[in-house]
Design an enzyme around this catalytic site. Structure first.
Site, mmCIF file in Angstrom:
data_model
loop_
_atom_site.group_PDB
_atom_site.id
_atom_site.type_symbol
_atom_site.label_atom_id
_atom_site.label_comp_id
_atom_site.label_asym_id
_atom_site.label_seq_id
_atom_site.Cartn_x
_atom_site.Cartn_y
_atom_site.Cartn_z
ATOM 1 N N GLU A 1 -4.668 -3.472 9.913
ATOM 2 C CA GLU A 1 -5.004 -3.844 8.530
ATOM 3 C C GLU A 1 -5.905 -5.072 8.475
ATOM 4 O OE1 GLU A 1 -3.288 -2.380 5.415
ATOM 5 O OE2 GLU A 1 -2.742 -0.659 6.640
ATOM 6 N N HIS B 1 1.653 -7.419 3.926
ATOM 7 C CA HIS B 1 0.754 -8.048 4.913
ATOM 8 C C HIS B 1 1.248 -9.479 5.133
ATOM 9 C CE1 HIS B 1 -2.671 -5.249 3.379
ATOM 10 N NE2 HIS B 1 -2.269 -4.809 4.559
ATOM 11 N N CYS C 1 -6.635 -12.005 -0.537
ATOM 12 C CA CYS C 1 -6.931 -10.587 -0.247
ATOM 13 C C CYS C 1 -8.388 -10.267 -0.535
ATOM 14 C CB CYS C 1 -6.107 -9.666 -1.135
ATOM 15 S SG CYS C 1 -4.348 -9.787 -0.927
HETATM 16 O O1 SUG Z 1 -3.510 -2.305 0.406
HETATM 17 N N1 SUG Z 1 -3.515 -2.528 -3.067
HETATM 18 C C1 SUG Z 1 -3.850 -3.112 -1.796
HETATM 19 C C2 SUG Z 1 -3.739 -4.612 -1.843
HETATM 20 C C3 SUG Z 1 -4.287 -5.249 -0.615
HETATM 21 C C4 SUG Z 1 -3.975 -6.693 -0.545
HETATM 22 N N2 SUG Z 1 -4.530 -7.244 0.620
HETATM 23 C C5 SUG Z 1 -4.006 -8.258 1.343
HETATM 24 N N3 SUG Z 1 -2.757 -8.614 1.230
HETATM 25 N N4 SUG Z 1 -4.771 -8.834 2.201
HETATM 26 C C6 SUG Z 1 -2.984 -2.530 -0.686
HETATM 27 O O2 SUG Z 1 -1.792 -2.324 -0.895
HETATM 28 C C7 SUG Z 1 -3.316 -0.679 -4.666
HETATM 29 C C8 SUG Z 1 -4.065 0.566 -5.009
HETATM 30 C C9 SUG Z 1 -3.437 1.424 -6.085
HETATM 31 O O3 SUG Z 1 -2.214 1.508 -6.159
HETATM 32 O O4 SUG Z 1 -4.192 2.027 -6.823
HETATM 33 C C10 SUG Z 1 -3.763 -1.236 -3.321
HETATM 34 O O5 SUG Z 1 -4.324 -0.513 -2.523
#
Ligand code: SUG
Length: 415
Positions: A161, A229, A346
């Site tokens: 990731e 994460h 993020c």
């Molecule tokens: O991968 N949300 C992302 C958020 C990523 C956050 N990144 C870090 N923590 N670095 C994920 O979960 C939600 C999409 C949706 O539900 O439509 C989403 O993908």
């Protein structure tokens, strides 16, 4: 001059709340809400302007092609019969560029180049489609092969990731660092998205010195509580590790392992009785940008959800009043992204490099921020209801909006 450049993901015109990420409590709890792509993208630009005004260099990446034209046909699916797959093909998730790649700056690698490995993001279907287009963009932005090495993603056997599970400790960004890879083994009902073998592969491929590399397990309880994460519970910058007391499977063991390779480590630990794990995850206190300001002081760019929380704001006040290394708290409003589980950290990928070695089309200036705002205001949908996802007329508008952005930025080759 080698410096840290933050590359923020511009929020794409298809931004919506489909609840696709199991284990990401913000995303699943907002499933089905109306989204506001224009406001979301403008919030992102405002954050970039905020950080530029602090005197920091700023880059960006453009949204990936959505709806992804190959996604449904390759699965033999259609918007009429397969709403979940359709929502996946529309996801604007590439805005969270902390998951775009893992980056090892030149001073850390054996060949003296900055190494980048795009994340395969295999755990979540809507994210697993990102890497080929991400890679095309990285190849353009970091085309200078004397300064940058771009790898293929780790094979999908092992979930990766990217930078969200990677921290770097160093005396200064241009000095050799100790790279810390945080992986998950289990997380109760929720998946561990970063596999240990993926982290180890990235470290080997980047030519890191094992004497300056540390592997640490994330606390399964943190994953179970919604920290999908590591960057939801920890962030590092230079000598400082800012972390919740329940971030790692063996908290003291993690500090000892890092300190053994980086004796100057300063830990700023937030105890659970000041801010519970649940409150930290809800407010995204640790999904902050911990930045070295031009004055040499460190500032913490936090989402406004933190200053709205009595427990978190009391803790932040006491931190600034103390003599600790983090001297300023800088709130930003990124609520549209936050509702999908994406805070200030993020939304950015950190790259330590000389900005002069990066394709200038990916570097922000005030004039370019004006241009982005104008293009977004003129083209991004104001609102998307879940019932609109899959609508062919809206799909056309979204494709045209991205095209307008690429043209404005002279990046039509990404079309
Ligand atoms: O991968 N949300 C992302 C958020 C990523 C956050 N990144 C870090 N923590 N670095 C994920 O979960 C939600 C999409 C949706 O539900 O439509 C989403 O993908």
């Amino acid at each position: 001059m080698v410096t840290e450049i933050n590359f923020d993901g511009i929020v794409g015109p298809s931004h919506n709340y489909a609840g696709l990420s199991l284990g990401n409590l913000a995303a699943t709890s907002h499933a089905g809400d109306a989204s506001y792509p224009r406001a979301a993208a403008l919030q992102g630009i405002a954050k970039m302007r905020h950080n530029m005004a602090l005197g920091l260099p700023q880059g960006f990446f453009v949204p990936l092609p959505r709806p992804n034209p190959d996604y449904l046909p390759r699965l033999g699916a259609t918007p009429e019969t397969d709403p979940v797959l359709t929502a996946q093909s529309w996801s604007a998730s590439s805005m969270w560029t902390a998951n775009a790649a893992t980056v090892s700056p030149a001073p850390d690698s054996a060949d003296g180049r900055c190494h980048l490995t795009p994340a395969n993001l295999v755990t979540m279907p809507h994210r697993a489609q990102e890497w080929p287009d991400t890679m095309r963009q990285l190849a353009l932005a970091f085309a200078d092969r004397t300064h940058f090495a771009l790898h293929d993603p780790v094979p999908p056997t092992f979930g990766d990731e990217g930078a969200a599970n990677h921290m770097r400790l160093c005396e200064g960004h241009g000095a050799p660092g100790v790279e810390v890879f945080v992986y998950g083994r289990s997380g109760g009902a929720f998946p561990a998205r970063q596999h240990e073998q993926a982290s180890r592969a990235v470290a080997r491929l980047h030519g890191l010195d094992p004497a300056r590399t540390v592997f640490v397990e994330q606390a399964p309880e943190a994953i179970a509580a919604g920290a999908f994460h590591n960057d939801v519970v920890s962030v590092a910058n230079e000598r400082v590790l800012f972390t919740h007391a329940e971030a790692f499977a063996d908290q003291q063991g993690a500090y000892d392992a890092i300190r053994a390779k980086f004796p100057a480590l300063e830990v700023v630990e937030v105890p659970s009785d000041a801010v519970s794990l649940g409150e930290a995850i809800k407010t995204y206190l640790f999904n902050a940008q911990l930045l070295t300001l031009p004055s040499g002081e460190m500032g913490l760019v936090v989402p406004t959800e933190c200053t709205d929380s009595p427990a978190v704001s009391a803790w932040l006040d006491s931190m600034v009043a103390s003599n600790g290394p983090i001297r300023r708290v800088l709130p930003v409003d990124v609520r549209q992204s936050m509702a999908n589980g994406g805070g200030p950290a993020c939304l950015r990928l950190r790259v330590v490099a000389d900005p002069a070695t990066v394709d200038p089309r990916f570097i922000l200036s005030e004039a370019k921020a004006d241009l982005l705002e104008r293009t977004i205001t003129a083209n991004w949908p104001e609102q998307i209801d879940m019932a609109d996802v899959g609508n062919p007329a809206l799909a056309k508008d979204i494709v045209a909006a991205r095209q307008a952005l690429l043209e404005a930025l002279d990046l039509s080759e990404l079309g």
